[in-house]
Design a protein around this motif. Structure first.
Motif, PDB file in Angstrom:
ATOM      1  N   LEU A  88      24.140  47.991  34.767  1.00 34.95           N
ATOM      2  CA  LEU A  88      24.962  48.400  33.645  1.00 34.95           C
ATOM      3  C   LEU A  88      26.454  48.335  33.970  1.00 34.95           C
ATOM      4  O   LEU A  88      27.270  48.478  33.079  1.00 34.95           O
ATOM      5  CB  LEU A  88      24.605  49.836  33.223  1.00 34.95           C
ATOM      6  N   LEU A  89      26.785  48.161  35.238  1.00 34.20           N
ATOM      7  CA  LEU A  89      28.181  48.080  35.596  1.00 34.20           C
ATOM      8  C   LEU A  89      28.720  46.693  35.248  1.00 34.20           C
ATOM      9  O   LEU A  89      28.015  45.841  34.681  1.00 34.20           O
ATOM     10  CB  LEU A  89      28.353  48.395  37.079  1.00 34.20           C
ATOM     11  N   GLN A  90      29.966  46.469  35.603  1.00 33.52           N
ATOM     12  CA  GLN A  90      30.541  45.160  35.316  1.00 33.52           C
ATOM     13  C   GLN A  90      29.698  44.084  35.961  1.00 33.52           C
ATOM     14  O   GLN A  90      29.216  44.230  37.068  1.00 33.52           O
ATOM     15  CB  GLN A  90      31.970  45.096  35.873  1.00 33.52           C
ATOM     16  N   ASP A  91      29.574  42.979  35.250  1.00 32.13           N
ATOM     17  CA  ASP A  91      28.698  41.926  35.754  1.00 32.13           C
ATOM     18  C   ASP A  91      29.356  41.149  36.891  1.00 32.13           C
ATOM     19  O   ASP A  91      30.548  41.300  37.177  1.00 32.13           O
ATOM     20  CB  ASP A  91      28.340  40.978  34.620  1.00 32.13           C
ATOM     21  N   LEU A  92      28.528  40.335  37.528  1.00 35.15           N
ATOM     22  CA  LEU A  92      28.975  39.566  38.689  1.00 35.15           C
ATOM     23  C   LEU A  92      30.203  38.720  38.380  1.00 35.15           C
ATOM     24  O   LEU A  92      31.179  38.724  39.129  1.00 35.15           O
ATOM     25  CB  LEU A  92      27.821  38.683  39.178  1.00 35.15           C
ATOM     26  N   HIS A  93      30.166  37.994  37.261  1.00 33.04           N
ATOM     27  CA  HIS A  93      31.279  37.099  36.948  1.00 33.04           C
ATOM     28  C   HIS A  93      32.565  37.868  36.678  1.00 33.04           C
ATOM     29  O   HIS A  93      33.658  37.416  37.068  1.00 33.04           O
ATOM     30  CB  HIS A  93      30.920  36.220  35.750  1.00 33.04           C
ATOM     31  N   GLN A  94      32.467  39.001  36.019  1.00 31.53           N
ATOM     32  CA  GLN A  94      33.663  39.808  35.773  1.00 31.53           C
ATOM     33  C   GLN A  94      34.268  40.289  37.086  1.00 31.53           C
ATOM     34  O   GLN A  94      35.493  40.292  37.264  1.00 31.53           O
ATOM     35  CB  GLN A  94      33.319  41.006  34.882  1.00 31.53           C
ATOM     36  N   ARG A  95      33.433  40.701  38.001  1.00 29.43           N
ATOM     37  CA  ARG A  95      33.927  41.178  39.289  1.00 29.43           C
ATOM     38  C   ARG A  95      34.601  40.046  40.054  1.00 29.43           C
ATOM     39  O   ARG A  95      35.631  40.246  40.703  1.00 29.43           O
ATOM     40  CB  ARG A  95      32.776  41.763  40.110  1.00 29.43           C
ATOM     41  N   ILE A  96      34.001  38.861  40.008  1.00 34.12           N
ATOM     42  CA  ILE A  96      34.615  37.715  40.681  1.00 34.12           C
ATOM     43  C   ILE A  96      35.965  37.391  40.045  1.00 34.12           C
ATOM     44  O   ILE A  96      36.952  37.125  40.747  1.00 34.12           O
ATOM     45  CB  ILE A  96      33.671  36.498  40.636  1.00 34.12           C
ATOM     46  N   ASP A  97      36.008  37.423  38.712  1.00 32.16           N
ATOM     47  CA  ASP A  97      37.250  37.095  38.006  1.00 32.16           C
ATOM     48  C   ASP A  97      38.375  38.065  38.343  1.00 32.16           C
ATOM     49  O   ASP A  97      39.553  37.705  38.292  1.00 32.16           O
ATOM     50  CB  ASP A  97      37.022  37.084  36.495  1.00 32.16           C
ATOM     51  N   LYS A  98      38.046  39.298  38.687  1.00 31.98           N
ATOM     52  CA  LYS A  98      39.062  40.316  38.937  1.00 31.98           C
ATOM     53  C   LYS A  98      39.386  40.471  40.430  1.00 31.98           C
ATOM     54  O   LYS A  98      40.034  41.444  40.824  1.00 31.98           O
ATOM     55  CB  LYS A  98      38.593  41.659  38.374  1.00 31.98           C
ATOM     56  N   VAL A  99      38.962  39.514  41.230  1.00 27.32           N
ATOM     57  CA  VAL A  99      39.185  39.623  42.668  1.00 27.32           C
ATOM     58  C   VAL A  99      40.675  39.657  42.996  1.00 27.32           C
ATOM     59  O   VAL A  99      41.494  39.018  42.321  1.00 27.32           O
ATOM     60  CB  VAL A  99      38.500  38.452  43.401  1.00 27.32           C
ATOM     61  N   ARG A 100      41.034  40.418  44.012  1.00 28.78           N
ATOM     62  CA  ARG A 100      42.411  40.462  44.518  1.00 28.78           C
ATOM     63  C   ARG A 100      42.401  39.967  45.956  1.00 28.78           C
ATOM     64  O   ARG A 100      41.806  40.611  46.830  1.00 28.78           O
ATOM     65  CB  ARG A 100      42.969  41.883  44.466  1.00 28.78           C
ATOM     66  N   LEU A 101      43.011  38.830  46.200  1.00 32.28           N
ATOM     67  CA  LEU A 101      43.022  38.238  47.531  1.00 32.28           C
ATOM     68  C   LEU A 101      44.410  38.342  48.163  1.00 32.28           C
ATOM     69  O   LEU A 101      45.423  38.264  47.474  1.00 32.28           O
ATOM     70  CB  LEU A 101      42.606  36.761  47.469  1.00 32.28           C
ATOM     71  N   THR A 102      44.426  38.498  49.466  1.00 26.91           N
ATOM     72  CA  THR A 102      45.662  38.494  50.231  1.00 26.91           C
ATOM     73  C   THR A 102      45.873  37.111  50.832  1.00 26.91           C
ATOM     74  O   THR A 102      44.965  36.591  51.493  1.00 26.91           O
ATOM     75  CB  THR A 102      45.603  39.537  51.365  1.00 26.91           C
ATOM     76  N   PRO A 103      47.018  36.481  50.615  1.00 31.14           N
ATOM     77  CA  PRO A 103      47.242  35.143  51.189  1.00 31.14           C
ATOM     78  C   PRO A 103      47.117  35.182  52.706  1.00 31.14           C
ATOM     79  O   PRO A 103      47.539  36.142  53.359  1.00 31.14           O
ATOM     80  CB  PRO A 103      48.684  34.804  50.763  1.00 31.14           C
ATOM     81  N   PRO A 104      46.543  34.143  53.305  1.00 34.61           N
ATOM     82  CA  PRO A 104      46.404  34.125  54.764  1.00 34.61           C
ATOM     83  C   PRO A 104      47.735  33.823  55.435  1.00 34.61           C
ATOM     84  O   PRO A 104      48.660  33.282  54.815  1.00 34.61           O
ATOM     85  CB  PRO A 104      45.398  32.997  54.997  1.00 34.61           C
ATOM     86  N   LEU A 105      47.851  34.175  56.698  1.00 37.73           N
ATOM     87  CA  LEU A 105      49.003  33.773  57.485  1.00 37.73           C
ATOM     88  C   LEU A 105      48.995  32.264  57.695  1.00 37.73           C
ATOM     89  O   LEU A 105      47.936  31.626  57.676  1.00 37.73           O
ATOM     90  CB  LEU A 105      48.984  34.484  58.840  1.00 37.73           C
TER      91      LEU A 105
END
Length: 489
Positions: A88-105
């Motif tokens: 019932l929580l946010q679906d897989l695709h929504q979670r992927i779409d809202k990802v927050r990534l840190t740029p690599p060095l």
């Protein structure tokens, strides 16, 4: 006459058992209850039930909680209350779409962990191209079952040979996975064992293969109680084999599977002639071994100079040295071990909540544990040995079942100072496949100290930690070789 022979045999066995200088110590075969609450007074349900991996629109696409799907919401609530599997929580695709990534060095590649530039490619494929329904069909290629043992629903696949040579019976083989793996790791090796002739191998030995999920992994129920360790798992898998009607069988494993299979051999080891027909574990094959002895730390330190004195071969020396390289490799690769052995539930909260975090955490292991040199590559070398479909299927088995936390608890339960099994030798015929990129190399001399009935030790030409998944042909060949040597004795 036959009675006299039998009595003489029994007497010989008794004398052997009590007089032998190297008495074969075993683990006690106890019992347990790992389900919720107290053990019911009613007997255990020993039925074996067919099981099918399933998925649904809700699992992938979720439910938009709007007025337009009130009926769907009500139905889903009912499903949740009674079956406990509706998301019932946010679906897989929504979670992927809202990802927050840190740029690599810059130029960090995989030296700081999973490179987020390459992670963007992985999650784009996961979001837009990966077909979970197709992979579910692949998972259902083999027959799945469940049965309840010691209060837990145990999942396993059971694959029988499609055909047998005339007059031949299949050899039961239990194969046990580790972390962060699953039963899916064995899908490519199974045909090489159950149908060897049609896959370029000799059909002198044909197997029927049983691959269970460790409790708390995938579709096997997690323990509700503290203390569920490798010995408890070994006992449950032993009971599983008996429930399937096997009195004698082979076992094979790597990672946790190596320890679980070792514990099985310590619980129900081989018996000497004339009682060998009563043995349960007929042979043990491993591609990893846990050898914990202070003496070997000393020999490791002195081995570069006095390697031959300690029984090291030239190949051992190549795989073990330099010490500086070994030390830093273990330091780099063991951080997860400390976390999961102490506070698994804390990191589990993050991983069970974020599919992208889960994928990065798991797939990083499939990079550097396959080959430590892959950390020098921008993509971690992941697609050199595996497909993204296979890798993401493994991740999905953790995500859809929500078992990452329970799988990590296995580390805490096993990292104890009072592990009874560590000092017990394994008196079962044993074969070992030493893959060159395993996290740590274990020389034959070390293996034989714990497994004195070692009859086959092979230096594999390539491959790392996930042997069955990465090099199924090489591992299958070595299993066939080991069983052939054992059965010709």
């Amino acid at each position: 006459m036959w009675l006299e022979i039998l009595l003489a045999s029994v007497l010989g066995f008794v004398i052997y058992w009590f007089v032998s200088k190297d008495k074969e110590e075993t683990l006690p075969l106890e019992d347990g209850w790992w389900g919720p609450g107290v053990r019911p007074t009613a007997g255990e349900d020993e039925s074996i039930r067919p099981f099918k991996v399933e998925t649904s629109d809700e699992e992938i696409n979720g439910l938009e909680l709007s007025s337009g799907n009130k009926l769907s919401l009500v139905l889903c609530l009912i499903h949740l209350l009674y079956l406990g599997s509706c998301i019932l929580l946010q679906d897989l695709h929504q979670r992927i779409d809202k990802v927050r990534l840190t740029p690599p060095l810059e130029d960090s590649r995989f030296h700081y962990g999973f490179n987020s530039n390459y992670l963007k490619k992985v999650i784009s494929y996961w979001r837009n191209e990966f077909d979970w329904r197709k992979q579910v069909e692949t998972l259902n290629r083999y027959p799945h079952f469940k049965t309840n043992i010691e209060g837990l629903d145990i999942h396993f696949i059971h694959v029988k040979p499609p055909q047998l040579p005339s007059g031949q019976t299949p050899k039961p083989l239990l194969m046990v996975h580790g972390w962060p793996g699953s039963f899916y790791e064995f899908y490519k090796i199974i045909p090489l064992l159950t149908d060897p002739k049609n896959h370029g191998l000799s059909d002198e030995h044909v197997f029927e293969v049983i691959c269970p999920s460790i409790p708390g992994y995938g579709f096997s129920e997690a323990s509700s109680k503290k203390g569920f360790d490798s010995v408890a798992t070994a006992r449950i898998f032993y009971k599983l084999m008996l429930r399937l009607g096997f009195q004698q069988f082979y076992i094979q494993g790597g990672d946790w599977g190596a320890l679980i299979c070792t514990n099985m051999a310590q619980l129900v080891p081989s018996l000497p002639w004339p009682f060998s027909a009563l043995s349960h574990v007929k042979g043990l094959h491993l591609n990893m071994a846990f050898i914990l002895r202070n003496f070997y730390t000393l020999t490791l330190l002195l081995g570069r100079r006095f390697g031959r004195l300690f029984g090291y071969t030239k190949r051992d020396m190549e795989l073990m040295y330099s010490l500086k390289k070994i030390f830093f490799n273990l330091l780099r690769e063991s951080g997860y071990l400390h976390i999961q052995s102490t506070k698994p539930d804390t990191v589990g909260c993050a991983l069970n909540d974020s599919p992208v975090g889960l994928a990065a955490y798991i797939l990083e292991k499939f990079s550097t544990w396959t080959n430590p040199e892959f950390r020098d590559l921008e993509d971690g070398g992941l697609e050199r040995k595996f497909s993204l479909d296979d890798l993401l299927t493994g991740v999905m088995l953790y995500w859809t079942t929500g078992t990452i936390t329970s799988s990590q608890r296995f580390y805490k339960e096993n990292m104890r100072l009072d592990n009874r099994h560590e000092g017990i030798k394994v008196h079962v015929p044993m074969g070992f496949a030493a893959f060159p990129c395993e996290v740590i190399h274990v020389p034959e001399k070390w293996v034989k100290s714990k497994y004195p009935k070692l009859i086959s030790y092979s230096y594999m030409p390539r491959g790392g930690h996930f042997a069955a998944f990465e090099e199924p042909e090489l591992l299958a060949q070595d299993i066939h070789k080991f069983v052939g040597l054992l059965e010709r004795q």
